[in-house]
Write a protein that holds these residues in place. Structure first.
Motif, PDB file in Angstrom:
ATOM      1  N   UNK A 124       0.759  -0.969   0.026  1.00  0.00           N
ATOM      2  CA  UNK A 124      -0.031   0.014  -0.021  1.00  0.00           C
ATOM      3  C   UNK A 124       0.826   1.057  -0.040  1.00  0.00           C
ATOM      4  N   UNK A 125       1.920   1.265   0.885  1.00  0.00           N
ATOM      5  CA  UNK A 125       2.881   2.247   0.848  1.00  0.00           C
ATOM      6  C   UNK A 125       3.444   2.607  -0.355  1.00  0.00           C
ATOM      7  N   UNK A 126       3.807   1.687  -1.222  1.00  0.00           N
ATOM      8  CA  UNK A 126       4.594   1.586  -2.543  1.00  0.00           C
ATOM      9  C   UNK A 126       3.388   2.391  -3.586  1.00  0.00           C
ATOM     10  N   UNK A 127       2.332   1.827  -3.334  1.00  0.00           N
ATOM     11  CA  UNK A 127       1.350   2.312  -4.620  1.00  0.00           C
ATOM     12  C   UNK A 127       1.231   3.898  -3.953  1.00  0.00           C
ATOM     13  N   UNK A 128       1.051   4.169  -2.939  1.00  0.00           N
ATOM     14  CA  UNK A 128       0.782   5.691  -2.743  1.00  0.00           C
ATOM     15  C   UNK A 128       2.111   6.552  -2.987  1.00  0.00           C
ATOM     16  N   UNK A 129       3.197   5.992  -2.753  1.00  0.00           N
ATOM     17  CA  UNK A 129       4.410   6.761  -3.107  1.00  0.00           C
ATOM     18  C   UNK A 129       4.574   6.910  -4.561  1.00  0.00           C
ATOM     19  N   UNK A 130       4.159   5.864  -5.565  1.00  0.00           N
ATOM     20  CA  UNK A 130       4.252   5.735  -6.681  1.00  0.00           C
ATOM     21  C   UNK A 130       3.142   6.712  -7.348  1.00  0.00           C
ATOM     22  N   UNK A 131       1.952   6.792  -6.613  1.00  0.00           N
ATOM     23  CA  UNK A 131       1.017   7.992  -6.740  1.00  0.00           C
ATOM     24  C   UNK A 131       1.514   9.473  -6.590  1.00  0.00           C
ATOM     25  N   UNK A 132       2.701   9.473  -6.106  1.00  0.00           N
ATOM     26  CA  UNK A 132       3.022  11.003  -5.650  1.00  0.00           C
ATOM     27  C   UNK A 132       3.272  11.177  -4.402  1.00  0.00           C
ATOM     28  N   UNK A 133       2.793  10.535  -3.256  1.00  0.00           N
ATOM     29  CA  UNK A 133       3.067  11.040  -1.645  1.00  0.00           C
ATOM     30  C   UNK A 133       4.454  11.243  -1.615  1.00  0.00           C
ATOM     31  N   UNK A 134       4.647  12.371  -0.674  1.00  0.00           N
ATOM     32  CA  UNK A 134       6.004  12.894  -0.466  1.00  0.00           C
ATOM     33  C   UNK A 134       6.666  12.488   0.807  1.00  0.00           C
TER      34      UNK A 134
END
Ligand SMILES: Cc1ncc(COP(=O)(O)O)c(C=O)c1O
Length: 385
Positions: A150-160
């Motif tokens: 889930x974290x990887x997906x959120x980071x790929x989606x641009x979370x900083x």
């Protein structure tokens, strides 16, 4: 050998004027906010008494022993010696989190939080001008863990940035080394920061394997910020002192770039108390507290099994907060409301921690066995009501 640390009697606690003792009328047992019912550690009492005696109530000095005291504490308790030159004090952990997030995100950027989580995290992210991205903890069936996919997906989606709660409030989870190492690598790969709130770390039970985020790997040191305080373990929240800790040049530069006012808001009493708390002289008291909390977390399991069957509770690895699932009792989405109204026990509302908290309550067992027992007995009367 450790000191025995016992909670104060209820009559004395009711003389206190803090949030825990003033929010509800005297017929309510307050087990909600994260304050404890223990007396101060004697080292802290002596430090504060001396300050009162000589009127040592001015601003905190620009050079203080706080960072060095924390380094020595971390070395003794976690086998990790952060560099005091890479730390700065601030008023509280919340302020440290907000000020760091302001620097590592731009307005509107996503910051990952892991519900169910300490409710103010949602506000702190907003206060920093960022936007909450929820990546709930994964329930493994026997505990909780960081959802790395889930974290990887959120980071790929641009979370900083990731706002980590370590140990985690409200579940009391001590995150595994494997999870923390992987989290650091994910953040590094996406150029994101990790802000690790380690306010409950001094309360990790021995054997739980707590690791400071900045100690886990080079990648963690490159991306990480820890915000630490003596305030939860030593019940000093009202005195206002925390420490922002970094362990590599990039994060150190960010923390150094914060205006001096961020430091000046630190409370002088908070600083004096924190130095005393982190000193070796307080270790025996802290060990005594941990032993008492260990007894309480087990007592709570026994009390729930006997008097509130159907309540689901996993013994926390750290702290004095219990996350209890009351769904099977059929008391609805927000059982704490009924418990307050009818049983006169104040618990934290599960839903405040995120949608995952439906049917849950958070109970503070940083108290005496008598108060804890009375609270569970009161709640158990609702079973047949
Ligand atoms: C995880 C966590 N972070 C921060 C805080 C608040 O800390 P402070 O009062 O230092 O802002 C708490 C208080 O309970 C907490 O549980």
């Amino acid at each position: 050998m450790s000191t025995t640390v016992r909670a104060l009697p209820l009559e004395q606690l009711r003389e206190r004027t803090s949030e825990k003792w003033r929010e509800y009328p005297a017929d309510v047992l307050p087990l909600f906010v994260a304050e404890t019912d223990f007396p101060l550690a004697p080292t802290i009492t002596r430090a504060l008494e001396r300050a009162v005696a000589i009127g040592d109530t001015g601003y905190i000095a620009s050079r203080t022993p706080l960072a060095g005291a924390f380094t020595a504490f971390a070395q003794r308790r976690y086998g990790w010696a952060p560099d005091p030159a890479r730390m700065r004090p601030t008023a509280d952990v919340s302020m440290g989190i907000v000020e760091i997030l302001r620097r590592v995100t731009s307005p509107g950027d996503g910051v990952i939080v892991m519900p169910p989580v300490y409710p103010p995290f949602y506000d702190l992210v907003e206060e920093a001008g960022a936007v909450v991205e929820r990546v709930p903890l994964r329930d493994t069936g026997s505990g909780w863990e960081i959802d790395l996919d889930g974290i990887r997906i959120a980071l790929e989606g641009g979370a900083r940035a990731v706002l980590l709660c370590s140990p985690h409030n409200p579940t009391g989870t001590v995150h595994s080394a494997t999870s923390l190492v992987a989290l650091a690598e994910l953040a590094a790969a996406h150029g994101a920061a990790v802000v690790s709130d380690e306010i409950h770390a001094p309360l990790a039970q021995r054997g739980a394997g707590f690791l400071p985020f900045l100690a886990v790997s080079d990648a963690a040191r490159e991306v990480g910020y820890a915000v630490v305080s003596a305030s939860k373990a030593f019940n000093l929240a009202g005195l206002k002192c925390a420490l922002m800790v970094t362990a590599s040049d990039g994060p150190t530069r960010v923390v150094r770039s914060l205006p001096i006012e961020v430091e000046w808001r630190t409370g002088q009493f908070g600083l004096l108390a924190a130095v005393a708390a982190f000193s070796e002289e307080s270790d025996e008291w802290l060990d005594g507290l941990l032993a008492t909390l260990d007894e309480n977390r087990r007592l709570l399991a026994d009390l729930l099994a006997e008097h509130l069957p159907g309540a689901r509770y996993r013994t926390p690895d750290a702290g004095y907060l219990a996350w209890i699932d009351l769904t099977d009792l059929g008391w609805g989405e927000n059982p704490a409301r009924r418990i307050l109204r009818e049983a006169k026990v104040a618990l934290h509302y599960g839903l405040a921690f995120g949608a995952e908290g439906a049917g849950h309550v958070r109970l503070n067992f940083g108290t005496s066995p008598e108060i804890l027992t009375d609270a569970v007995m009161r709640v158990s009367t609702l079973r047949d009501a």
